[in-house]
Design a protein around this motif. Structure first.
Motif, PDB file in Angstrom:
ATOM      1  N   GLU A  36       0.719  -1.135   0.040  1.00 10.78           N
ATOM      2  CA  GLU A  36      -0.082   0.120   0.110  1.00 10.78           C
ATOM      3  C   GLU A  36       0.652   1.203  -0.020  1.00 10.78           C
ATOM      4  O   GLU A  36       0.511   2.184  -0.791  1.00 10.78           O
ATOM      5  CB  GLU A  36      -0.863  -0.038   1.217  1.00 10.78           C
ATOM      6  N   ASP A  37       1.866   1.368   1.130  1.00  7.90           N
ATOM      7  CA  ASP A  37       2.801   2.284   0.632  1.00  7.90           C
ATOM      8  C   ASP A  37       3.426   2.516  -0.509  1.00  7.90           C
ATOM      9  O   ASP A  37       3.613   3.661  -0.849  1.00  7.90           O
ATOM     10  CB  ASP A  37       3.930   2.359   2.100  1.00  7.90           C
ATOM     11  N   MET A  38       3.980   1.745  -1.224  1.00  8.47           N
ATOM     12  CA  MET A  38       4.683   1.620  -2.454  1.00  8.47           C
ATOM     13  C   MET A  38       3.854   2.147  -3.398  1.00  8.47           C
ATOM     14  O   MET A  38       3.999   3.091  -4.325  1.00  8.47           O
ATOM     15  CB  MET A  38       5.442   0.294  -2.781  1.00  8.47           C
ATOM     16  N   SER A  43       2.861   4.166  -7.973  1.00 10.82           N
ATOM     17  CA  SER A  43       2.107   3.222  -8.732  1.00 10.82           C
ATOM     18  C   SER A  43       1.845   3.579 -10.135  1.00 10.82           C
ATOM     19  O   SER A  43       2.001   3.004 -11.249  1.00 10.82           O
ATOM     20  CB  SER A  43       0.561   3.215  -8.529  1.00 10.82           C
ATOM     21  N   ASN A  44       2.222   5.143 -10.525  1.00 11.03           N
ATOM     22  CA  ASN A  44       2.245   5.694 -11.923  1.00 11.03           C
ATOM     23  C   ASN A  44       3.660   4.808 -12.696  1.00 11.03           C
ATOM     24  O   ASN A  44       3.649   4.834 -14.020  1.00 11.03           O
ATOM     25  CB  ASN A  44       2.440   6.913 -12.029  1.00 11.03           C
ATOM     26  N   TYR A  45       4.497   4.529 -11.910  1.00  7.03           N
ATOM     27  CA  TYR A  45       5.853   4.005 -12.398  1.00  7.03           C
ATOM     28  C   TYR A  45       6.055   2.525 -12.418  1.00  7.03           C
ATOM     29  O   TYR A  45       7.077   2.044 -13.012  1.00  7.03           O
ATOM     30  CB  TYR A  45       6.886   4.895 -11.550  1.00  7.03           C
ATOM     31  N   ILE A  46       4.809   1.766 -12.147  1.00  3.60           N
ATOM     32  CA  ILE A  46       5.033   0.281 -12.112  1.00  3.60           C
ATOM     33  C   ILE A  46       4.311  -0.107 -12.980  1.00  3.60           C
ATOM     34  O   ILE A  46       3.052  -0.004 -13.128  1.00  3.60           O
ATOM     35  CB  ILE A  46       4.443  -0.193 -10.628  1.00  3.60           C
ATOM     36  N   ASP A  47       4.600  -1.122 -13.958  1.00  8.17           N
ATOM     37  CA  ASP A  47       4.104  -1.579 -15.080  1.00  8.17           C
ATOM     38  C   ASP A  47       3.681  -3.045 -14.680  1.00  8.17           C
ATOM     39  O   ASP A  47       2.764  -3.601 -15.073  1.00  8.17           O
ATOM     40  CB  ASP A  47       4.871  -1.642 -16.349  1.00  8.17           C
ATOM     41  N   LEU A  68      -4.265  -6.162  -3.727  1.00 12.56           N
ATOM     42  CA  LEU A  68      -4.079  -4.825  -3.653  1.00 12.56           C
ATOM     43  C   LEU A  68      -3.621  -4.460  -5.189  1.00 12.56           C
ATOM     44  O   LEU A  68      -3.672  -3.229  -5.573  1.00 12.56           O
ATOM     45  CB  LEU A  68      -2.893  -4.677  -2.589  1.00 12.56           C
ATOM     46  N   TYR A  69      -2.618  -5.121  -5.750  1.00 13.55           N
ATOM     47  CA  TYR A  69      -2.019  -4.879  -6.998  1.00 13.55           C
ATOM     48  C   TYR A  69      -3.077  -4.794  -8.257  1.00 13.55           C
ATOM     49  O   TYR A  69      -3.215  -4.062  -8.911  1.00 13.55           O
ATOM     50  CB  TYR A  69      -1.059  -6.056  -7.193  1.00 13.55           C
ATOM     51  N   ASN A 225      13.431  -0.871 -21.282  1.00 12.50           N
ATOM     52  CA  ASN A 225      12.449  -1.758 -20.406  1.00 12.50           C
ATOM     53  C   ASN A 225      13.350  -2.311 -19.426  1.00 12.50           C
ATOM     54  O   ASN A 225      14.391  -2.872 -19.671  1.00 12.50           O
ATOM     55  CB  ASN A 225      11.970  -2.862 -20.954  1.00 12.50           C
ATOM     56  N   LEU A 226      13.295  -1.881 -18.171  1.00 16.76           N
ATOM     57  CA  LEU A 226      13.985  -2.579 -16.916  1.00 16.76           C
ATOM     58  C   LEU A 226      13.335  -3.246 -16.061  1.00 16.76           C
ATOM     59  O   LEU A 226      12.356  -2.952 -15.660  1.00 16.76           O
ATOM     60  CB  LEU A 226      14.566  -1.246 -16.191  1.00 16.76           C
ATOM     61  N   GLY A 227      14.034  -4.191 -15.343  1.00 23.67           N
ATOM     62  CA  GLY A 227      13.258  -5.076 -14.369  1.00 23.67           C
ATOM     63  C   GLY A 227      14.310  -5.262 -13.158  1.00 23.67           C
ATOM     64  O   GLY A 227      15.327  -4.710 -13.068  1.00 23.67           O
ATOM     65  N   ASN A 228      13.561  -5.943 -12.306  1.00 23.28           N
ATOM     66  CA  ASN A 228      14.231  -6.502 -10.865  1.00 23.28           C
ATOM     67  C   ASN A 228      14.481  -5.032 -10.054  1.00 23.28           C
ATOM     68  O   ASN A 228      15.556  -4.989  -9.452  1.00 23.28           O
ATOM     69  CB  ASN A 228      15.717  -7.173 -11.114  1.00 23.28           C
ATOM     70  N   ILE A 229      13.445  -4.201 -10.296  1.00 24.48           N
ATOM     71  CA  ILE A 229      13.904  -2.923  -9.546  1.00 24.48           C
ATOM     72  C   ILE A 229      13.269  -2.890  -8.263  1.00 24.48           C
ATOM     73  O   ILE A 229      12.109  -3.293  -8.050  1.00 24.48           O
ATOM     74  CB  ILE A 229      12.889  -1.626 -10.265  1.00 24.48           C
ATOM     75  N   ALA A 230      13.758  -2.515  -7.253  1.00 21.42           N
ATOM     76  CA  ALA A 230      13.496  -2.447  -5.749  1.00 21.42           C
ATOM     77  C   ALA A 230      12.549  -1.557  -5.555  1.00 21.42           C
ATOM     78  O   ALA A 230      12.515  -0.426  -6.278  1.00 21.42           O
ATOM     79  CB  ALA A 230      14.596  -2.547  -4.884  1.00 21.42           C
ATOM     80  N   PRO A 231      11.379  -1.773  -4.528  1.00 19.30           N
ATOM     81  CA  PRO A 231      10.512  -0.675  -4.519  1.00 19.30           C
ATOM     82  C   PRO A 231      10.816   0.629  -4.130  1.00 19.30           C
ATOM     83  O   PRO A 231      10.379   1.471  -4.463  1.00 19.30           O
ATOM     84  CB  PRO A 231       9.654  -1.381  -3.122  1.00 19.30           C
ATOM     85  N   ASN A 232      11.929   0.739  -3.396  1.00 14.77           N
ATOM     86  CA  ASN A 232      12.460   2.054  -2.903  1.00 14.77           C
ATOM     87  C   ASN A 232      13.382   2.591  -3.941  1.00 14.77           C
ATOM     88  O   ASN A 232      13.820   3.743  -3.646  1.00 14.77           O
ATOM     89  CB  ASN A 232      13.312   2.030  -1.498  1.00 14.77           C
ATOM     90  N   GLU A 233      13.726   1.810  -5.071  1.00 17.10           N
ATOM     91  CA  GLU A 233      14.253   2.644  -6.289  1.00 17.10           C
ATOM     92  C   GLU A 233      13.511   3.018  -7.282  1.00 17.10           C
ATOM     93  O   GLU A 233      14.001   3.515  -8.426  1.00 17.10           O
ATOM     94  CB  GLU A 233      15.267   1.500  -6.596  1.00 17.10           C
TER      95      GLU A 233
END
Length: 256
Positions: A36-38, A43-47, A68-69, A225-233
């Motif tokens: 929820e915090d992330m 959310s605009n930056y998560i695909d 939630l997702y 396209n980039l992957g394995n991005i940590a939530p705080n990144e």
């Protein structure tokens, strides 16, 4: 893309749903509150979200987290290692039922931890592609196993032909195998060879480290396209994409 104020000479970002400029987040066991915090800020930056390796097997709030997702319009998929865990136990049909049980529209096919003939891997891709959208991962999790560029290219293109929507360049969650050396340094020659023969929009580069993200943004542009991005990144990565962090500051402003 959310902007609090106006700046000129900022790269244009694609908008969701994206085919390029895609960001895959690695969820390694977030709680529902952390999700929820992330989502509240990123959310605009998560695909799409990957529930890393087989963490979904031991996550007690899996249904709640997936809900939630889904409520945020962000698809999820289960890590490729879980797929491999089912395959090595001869439980492919159970895996397909699992996707239906949790209403998952995406699946990852990989062979980073098991020996799987490539023709057989492509058969799994083709079968799953009739049920869900497939992401296939290329590369080994074994740091000692070096795959030549010509084979990376052949594997990626063959898996796309088999029905994969996108192919993922393996790096693990630490970014120290596959596309990268044990130090995290990019195998730049390998990446450039791959790009000469595989469409850039069809590749998701696993790049958990900032230096790796900077490399791909400089090489391929803001909408790589980039992957394995940590939530705080997530927000830091977006500033890298937009030339608003020192690492890419002059890369874009001098060109726009």
């Amino acid at each position: 893309m959310y902007q609090n104020f106006t700046l000129s000479k900022v790269p244009e970002r694609t908008t969701k749903p994206r085919e390029s400029g895609f960001t895959m987040v690695m969820d390694k066991g977030l709680s529902c509150r952390e999700v929820e915090d992330m989502l509240s800020v990123s959310s605009n930056y998560i695909d799409i979200v990957k529930l890393g390796w087989a963490t979904s097997f031991v996550t007690p709030t899996l249904k709640e987290k997936l809900a939630l997702y889904k409520s945020a319009g962000i698809p999820c998929y289960l890590g490729g290692t879980l797929f491999e865990a089912f395959i090595v136990r001869d439980q492919f049909d159970d895996y397909r039922k699992l996707l239906d049980k949790y209403d998952l529209g995406y699946a990852e096919v990989s062979d980073g931890s098991i020996e799987l003939g490539h023709a057989e891997k492509c058969e799994y891709i083709a079968k799953l592609a009739k049920q869900v959208t497939v992401l296939s991962e290329v590369g080994s999790k074994d740091a000692e196993k070096i795959i030549p560029p010509s084979k990376w290219i052949k594997l990626m293109n063959t898996e796309l032909e088999a029905g994969a929507w996108k192919v993922i360049g393996e790096a693990r969650e630490a970014g120290n195998v596959g596309l990268f050396r044990s130090t995290g340094e990019v195998r730049s020659g390998l990446v450039e060879d791959i790009l000469s023969a595989v469409p850039v929009e069809k590749i998701i580069w696993e790049a958990p480290q900032k230096e790796q993200q900077v490399f791909f943004v400089k090489l391929c542009g803001a909408n790589v396209n980039l992957g394995n991005i940590a939530p705080n990144e997530l927000i830091p990565l977006e500033t890298v994409r937009l030339g608003l962090r020192s690492d890419t500051f002059h890369h874009f402003i001098d060109k726009l």
